[in-house]
Each structure stands twice: as structure tokens, then as C-alpha cells.
Design an enzyme around this catalytic site. Structure first.
Site, mmCIF file in Angstrom:
data_model
loop_
_atom_site.group_PDB
_atom_site.id
_atom_site.type_symbol
_atom_site.label_atom_id
_atom_site.label_comp_id
_atom_site.label_asym_id
_atom_site.label_seq_id
_atom_site.Cartn_x
_atom_site.Cartn_y
_atom_site.Cartn_z
ATOM 1 N N CYS A 2 6.969 -5.695 0.715
ATOM 2 C CA CYS A 2 8.355 -5.899 1.121
ATOM 3 C C CYS A 2 8.471 -7.180 1.952
ATOM 4 O O CYS A 2 7.611 -7.480 2.778
ATOM 5 C CB CYS A 2 8.945 -4.760 1.951
ATOM 6 N N ARG A 27 6.024 -10.645 -2.003
ATOM 7 C CA ARG A 27 5.673 -9.455 -1.232
ATOM 8 C C ARG A 27 6.184 -8.163 -1.856
ATOM 9 O O ARG A 27 5.846 -7.070 -1.404
ATOM 10 C CB ARG A 27 6.248 -9.558 0.189
ATOM 11 N N TRP A 75 9.077 -3.468 -2.238
ATOM 12 C CA TRP A 75 7.989 -2.896 -3.031
ATOM 13 C C TRP A 75 8.002 -1.410 -2.658
ATOM 14 O O TRP A 75 7.663 -1.047 -1.535
ATOM 15 C CB TRP A 75 6.656 -3.542 -2.666
ATOM 16 N N ASN A 101 9.845 -3.055 6.441
ATOM 17 C CA ASN A 101 8.639 -3.253 5.641
ATOM 18 C C ASN A 101 7.573 -2.348 6.231
ATOM 19 O O ASN A 101 7.220 -2.511 7.399
ATOM 20 C CB ASN A 101 8.235 -4.738 5.724
ATOM 21 N N GLY A 102 7.083 -1.371 5.459
ATOM 22 C CA GLY A 102 6.057 -0.471 5.985
ATOM 23 C C GLY A 102 6.323 0.961 5.576
ATOM 24 O O GLY A 102 7.085 1.220 4.634
ATOM 25 N N GLU A 490 -14.021 -10.110 -11.836
ATOM 26 C CA GLU A 490 -12.819 -10.850 -11.422
ATOM 27 C C GLU A 490 -12.012 -11.308 -12.646
ATOM 28 O O GLU A 490 -10.783 -11.236 -12.651
ATOM 29 C CB GLU A 490 -13.238 -12.036 -10.536
ATOM 30 N N LYS A 494 -8.155 -10.263 -13.374
ATOM 31 C CA LYS A 494 -7.074 -11.257 -13.590
ATOM 32 C C LYS A 494 -6.312 -10.933 -14.859
ATOM 33 O O LYS A 494 -5.090 -10.988 -14.883
ATOM 34 C CB LYS A 494 -7.627 -12.686 -13.704
ATOM 35 N N GLU A 497 -4.131 -7.623 -14.495
ATOM 36 C CA GLU A 497 -2.971 -7.611 -13.599
ATOM 37 C C GLU A 497 -1.819 -8.461 -14.086
ATOM 38 O O GLU A 497 -0.665 -8.153 -13.787
ATOM 39 C CB GLU A 497 -3.359 -7.953 -12.162
ATOM 40 N N HIS A 513 -25.660 0.693 -22.169
ATOM 41 C CA HIS A 513 -25.625 2.042 -21.586
ATOM 42 C C HIS A 513 -24.246 2.690 -21.737
ATOM 43 O O HIS A 513 -23.915 3.612 -20.998
ATOM 44 C CB HIS A 513 -26.044 1.989 -20.113
ATOM 45 N N LYS A 612 1.834 -9.044 -3.209
ATOM 46 C CA LYS A 612 0.766 -9.935 -2.738
ATOM 47 C C LYS A 612 0.001 -9.361 -1.558
ATOM 48 O O LYS A 612 -1.193 -9.505 -1.460
ATOM 49 C CB LYS A 612 1.404 -11.271 -2.345
#
Ligand code: F6R
Length: 617
Positions: A2, A27, A75, A101-102, A490, A494, A497, A513, A612
Site C-alpha cells: 500500500c 507498493r 495491496w 498501510n499495514g 532466480e 523472474k 512473477e 531425481h 514491491k
């Protein structure tokens, strides 16, 4: 998570808040809203969707007038993203309005108490509970807004950055923070103030900012300026105004189509900025104050424990290989979210290294607090200067990557590896685990990495062609060994997402395996097969894939012939020392995911469901 923006002053608040929200959209971006006060009425407009959807609403319906206002880009935590759950939220009387925000963890019990007292709720959010709690305190205790906020917050369990406005007291906005960042911009003329989750929304208006600390609140008044107080006991805190170093250029796209692409291309500069003043090749020294000042702690440590999340965790995995190889220090790498709840065995002889781009990740912050409570020395590797993690750690080293705005982390990853490599080299020298001639050689090679990344970036057009061939795949496998195993993880992250293609990263030898069962002619497999390290073994893995008809994209060292004959495609990176290869092999994987996502018409900078800075656990 947020973004919050506010303004009180003499200008129209609307354009400042809308532009500010666009800068904070990294955010969170599932809904947005604004409250504006025009001297008579408080106008609240909010909608599911992006800030651009909110803007469109204003074009037709809403009033843009008012010199005080607050805005929010969300968010979602409590309550699905819809118009009603969007912020700002208004109290039952319609007098108070809040952005938040929270998370308020005890909102259910507070809601029950308020409901029993006759309050009603339109949304499913914890934030609407908070604004009504503030209103209730204000009415019950007959106090002003600032005091009501202070008393209410003492009943709240959770995390927040809030801004609250009372239309009966239009000369002030009250803000508070616990666990979520909040900056106040002090306008050049005395009676103008900006509020934001970070300084980017007000950079063109002022470079003077006050950053609230946890458990602080501020009453921002047109007439009386900014008064900071402790939430706990209402005591006054001296106001410390910082000069911002950030400039507008750093937070704009600079001609690139997306922030992610800009940030991929910024990596040579970001790495140079990160080792500048630290890597002194001519003198053959590495200078890092945070390491130097705590050398004893590092050298006497039983082990290093690295805690981080997501991409930063992958940087930690690369560092594990580097610390162990160069400095012979045992390293464990932990997901911060697991570490914090696992009752880990940890004591004052352990060094904990916390890695975080944002410096605000809730799980990493909690892991740090836990490690400190057990007596461990905690070292932070953060990008955002002055962030919560940077402040909470005992010492640290910043990555100087500059603002990273694309939600998918790119330059933060390579600069984190740079800082950790510098630390490993410095400690290796101090321990004598590498010779002085090797040390010199390594410094020279590290210094050449930015040029080699520039060379790797030249493969962009070639990578775009490969991306077009595989963009419709349902799955992708990424394989690497040794230092490049974390790079495989990584690369897969990428792709997942930003393109929403399912991808897995694996150590190349683990393939047989299990994952080998997935391989058929529809499966693209990206194999990191640079010349150094376990090259021959990786070539054998490629043979195994080939005989099962998998499509092979090899990331190889310039001039490689062997993989070229086996792979469907190769992407070359310049030669370097084995422990530095992750800094180069990462680049084509970033570009591959970027191009696939763009070709699939995905929102690269703002992938669905993500944000983010993850300030909730
Ligand atoms: C992936 C990504 C996330 C972050 C993670 C940790 O591209 O950006 O996985 O790496 O949320 O964030 P920081 O580094 O800010 O602690």
C-alpha cells in the site's frame, strides 16, 4: 504494501496526490482512492483498479478541488479488492477520514466492541475499524484529533502507517507509524506539507523530509508546522529534517518502456556505484566501514546465518557459496519467514546477515529482532537508505543500486551479490584463506564485471527472438550447478512473477531425481553451462535432456562450442572467474523473462497480486 500520499498547503492537492500515487503504485495496485476537502465538504472517491482508473473517475464525476487531501493505492489484506474496501475510509459520523498501510491484527475484537456501541461498518477492512475507534475515543474522551489518534493507537496491535483528517479541524493532518514507512516533506514555504510512504511523491517540491520512526506520530498543521510525538506516552520528540539525495530522474523511466528494463540496463552503473570507494584496486584493499569496525565479530563467528526473502534469499544462496569458498566460513541461508517461527538455535557467536532491497520486509525484520534477542550480531545489506532493516541491524553495508521501482527485482540482486562478494573477499584476506596475488586478481576481475554486463546486454535482440519462440510454454525448467544453482532459482522466479508461466529452478544434477519426468518436446529448459566449475557435468545433464527431446537454451561462456552443438539456442556471456559468474549469467535470464512477459502483454512492472515491499507477514 500500500502506498499513502497526503498534502496540506496552498496548492491544489489533487494533482500532487494523483501523481504521488502513481509513483507509489509499486507498493500495491489493486485499488485506489482520494479524499479532498474543499473548505466546505469532504469529497471521497475510490475505486477498484489502478490509479489511472481513479483518475478516469475524476475526469467525469468527481470534484478535484481542495488544498488538503489524502490518497491511497492498495495491496489488499483484509477484504477483497473492490470499491467499498478501497481507502480512504470514513468514520460513521462522516467527519474523519483515514488511509492506512499495514494490518490491525486485533481488529475483530475492536470491531465487536464498536458494534456493541452502535457503530456500523460498510467494508470488510481493519482500517474502517481503526477510523471508527479514533472517532469513538474522540467523542468519549472529548479530545482533539491528535490525542484521539494517540489513545486509539495504544489499543491497537499490528502495523501501520496512517494519515487521518478531521473535517472539523481542516488545518491539520495527523500521521503515525509502526512497522510501515512514512515520510513528511516540508515545503519550501512554511505552511505546506507532504505525506508519503517514501519521498518520491514530493521530490519536485522539496528535498527536506522528516522520516517518522516506529511508534511515532506527527500532527502536521498549516499554522504550527510538524510536531512529532511518541505514541506510547505522548511525549514530544525533536524534529529531525533530512536533506534528500534522491532526484526525479532516478524515479522516472528515462526513455525505457518499463522500469524493469531500465533497471536491468542500469546494472553496470549500479554495481560500479556499489563498489565505488570500497574496492580500491590500486591499493589492493577493500574498505567497508561496517565490516572493518566489527572485524572481530566476523572473524570469531561460529557461522554466518543469512536471512532474507525472495530474490534477496537467492542472493544469500549465492553468498553462501562465495563465503564458504573464499573465506571458509560456514554459512546457512534461511527464509526469514521460516527462521522467525522455528525457534532456531542461535547465540552470540553467530553472525546474522539480513538481506533486503526495501529494508521493510516484515519477515526479515522479525528475523532480525529474534536474532538480536538471542545475542547474535546482525549485519544488514539493504538498498533503501534509512529503512527499518537498515536501522534495526547492528551494522551494515548499503547496496547503492538507486531506487528499484519495477516489482521484479533485478539490479538489487546483482548489487547484493556485489556487496556480499566484497565482504567475502575482505574476510578471506583477513583470515588468510586467499593469497594476496589471488586477492589482487579477484579485485581486478570484479572491477571488470560492469563492462562484461554491458557486453551481455548486447544479446538483448537475440534473447527477444528466443523469448518469442517459448512465450506460449506452460512450464519452464531452469538448471544450474554450484554458484549458478541460485541463479537458476532466480531465473525461474523472474519468469513466474511477471509472465505467470510456471517455472522451477533446480540444481542440474538433481534433475534425474524427479524433474526429468517432466521433460518432453514441449519443455524449454534453460541450462547455465559456463566454462568454469562443473562444465563437463552440466554438459552430461544437457545430453540427458536432449535424449528426452527437451528444448535447450544454454547460457554459455563466449566462444563455447560444445554446448552449441547440443542446445537449441545459446546465449553467450563473457568469461570471468567462477565465483563471479552469477553476476553475468543472471542478465540473460532477466531479459528472457522480461521479453516473454512483454510479448504476452503482461504488466511487467506491476505483476498481479504482487507488491514491491512486503510489510505484512
Ligand atoms: C522478486 C522480488 C521479491 C523480493 C522479496 C524480498 O523479484 O522482488 O521476491 O525479493 O519480496 O524483498 P526485499 O528484498 O525488499 O526484502
Amino acid at each position: 504494501m500500500c502506498g499513502i500520499v497526503g498534502y496540506i498547503g496552498h496548492r491544489d492537492a489533487y494533482p500532487i496526490i494523483i501523481e504521488g500515487l502513481k509513483r507509489l503504485e509499486y507498493r500495491g495496485y489493486d485499488s485506489a482512492g482520494i479524499a479532498l476537502y474543499n473548505g466546505k465538504t469532504l469529497h471521497v472517491s475510490k475505486t477498484k483498479g489502478k490509479v489511472s482508473d481513479l483518475e478516469a473517475r475524476f475526469e467525469t464525476k468527481a470534484s478535484k478541488h481542495g488544498t488538503v487531501g489524502i490518497g491511497h493505492t492498495r495491496w489488499a489484506t483484509h477484504g477483497v479488492p473492490n470499491d467499498i474496501n478501497s481507502h480512504p475510509h470514513t468514520s460513521n459520523s462522516g467527519d474523519l477520514v483515514i488511509i492506512h498501510n499495514g494490518i490491525i491484527e486485533n481488529y475483530e475484537s475492536l470491531k465487536q466492541e464498536l458494534t456493541a456501541r452502535g457503530y456500523t461498518f460498510k467494508s470488510d477492512t481493519d482500517t474502517e475499524v481503526l477510523v471508527n475507534l479514533i472517532e469513538d475515543v474522540k467523542l468519549q474522551e472529548n479530545v482533539k484529533l491528535g490525542q484521539a489518534v494517540q489513545i486509539a493507537l495504544n489499543q491497537v496491535i499490528g502495523a501501520y502507517a496512517i494519515a487521518v483528517f478531521d473535517k472539523n479541524k481542516p488545518e491539520e493532518v495527523v500521521v503515525a507509524r509502526l512497522g510501515s514507512p512514512l515520510a513528511i516533506g516540508i515545503g519550501e514555504k512554511d505552511n505546506e506539507f507532504f505525506i508519503a510512504s517514501d519521498a518520491s511523491p514530493f521530490l519536485e517540491y522539496t528535498k527536506d523530509a522528516v522520516y517518522l520512526e516506529d511508534e511515532e506520530m506527527a500532527i502536521i498543521s498549516r499554522k504550527k508546522g510538524v510536531k512529532v510525538r511518541k505514541i506510547k506516552d505522548d511525549s514530544l520528540v525533536p524534529t529531525y529534517v533530512q536533506k534528500l539525495q534522491l532526484n526525479l530522474e532516478q524515479i522516472e523511466k528515462g526513455g525505457y518502456e518499463h522500469f524493469m528494463l531500465k533497471e536491468i540496463h542500469e546494472q553496470p552503473k549500479a554495481i560500479r556505484d556499489t563498489y565505488r570507494g570500497r574496492l580500491l584496486r590500486n591499493e589492493a584493499i577493500i574498505k567497508m566501514a561496517g565490516v572493518e569496525d566489527n572485524m572481530k565479530k566476523f572473524l570469531n563467528a561460529n557461522r554466518f546465518i543469512i536471512v532474507a526473502c525472495g530474490t534477496s534469499w537467492h542472493a544469500g544462496l549465492v553468498a553462501e557459496y562465495i563465503f564458504e569458498d573464499l573465506a571458509r566460513i560456514p554459512v546457512e541461508v534461511e527464509y526469514a519467514s521460516e527462521f522467525r517461527y522455528r525457534n532456531p538455535v542461535i547465540n552470540e557467536n553467530d553472525v546474522v546477515i539480513a538481506i533486503s532491497q526495501s529494508g521493510e520486509t516484515a519477515d526479515t525484520l522479525a528475523a532480525i529482532k529474534l536474532a538480536k534477542s538471542k545475542g547474535a550480531f546482525v549485519f544488514g545489506v539493504c538498498n533503501v537508505v534509512g529503512s527499518s532493516i537498515a536501522r534495526e541491524t547492528n551494522a551494515g553495508a548499503y547496496t547503492h543500486a538507486g531506487p528499484e521501482i519495477g516489482v521484479a527485482s533485478t539490479k538489487a540482486f546483482t548489487t547484493q551479490i556485489t556487496v556480499l562478494t566484497l565482504m567475502a573477499l575482505r574476510l578471506a584476506r583477513a583470515k588468510g584463506t586467499i593469497s594476496s596475488s589471488d586477492f589482487r586478481k579477484y579485485l581486478l576481475e570484479l572491477e571488470m564485471i560492469p563492462n562484461k554486463i554491458e557486453k551481455s546486454l548486447e544479446s538483448d535482440a537475440h534473447i527477444k527472438i528466443i523469448s518469442d519462440i517459448y512465450k506460449d510454454s506452460n512450464n519452464c525448467l531452469y538448471l544450474g550447478r554450484g554458484f549458478n544453482f541460485p541463479v537458476a532459482l532466480e531465473g525461474a522466479l523472474k519468469l513466474k512473477e511477471i509472465s505467470y508461466i510456471h517455472a522451477e529452478g533446480y540444481p542440474a544434477a538433481e534433475m534425474k531425481h524427479g524433474p526429468i519426468a517432466l521433460i518432453d518436446e514441449n519443455m524449454p529448459i534453460i541450462v547455465i553451462a559456463t566454462k568454469k566449475g562443473h562444465y563437463e557435468k552440466v554438459v552430461s545433464n544437457i545430453q540427458e535432456i536432449k535424449s528426452r527431446k527437451g528444448k535447450i537454451i544454454g547460457i554459455v561462456t563466449e566462444g563455447d562450442q560444445q554446448v552449441k552443438t547440443l542446445a537449441d539456442h545459446v546465449i553467450e556471456v563473457p568469461e570471468t572467474l567462477e565465483f563471479l559468474t552469477p553476476l553475468l549469467t543472471t542478465i540473460p535470464l532477466q531479459l528472457l523473462s522480461y521479453h516473454m512477459a512483454v510479448l504476452l502483454d503482461k504488466n511487467v512492472d506491476q505483476p498481479r497480486n504482487l507488491a514491491k515491499s512486503v510489510t505484512v507477514e
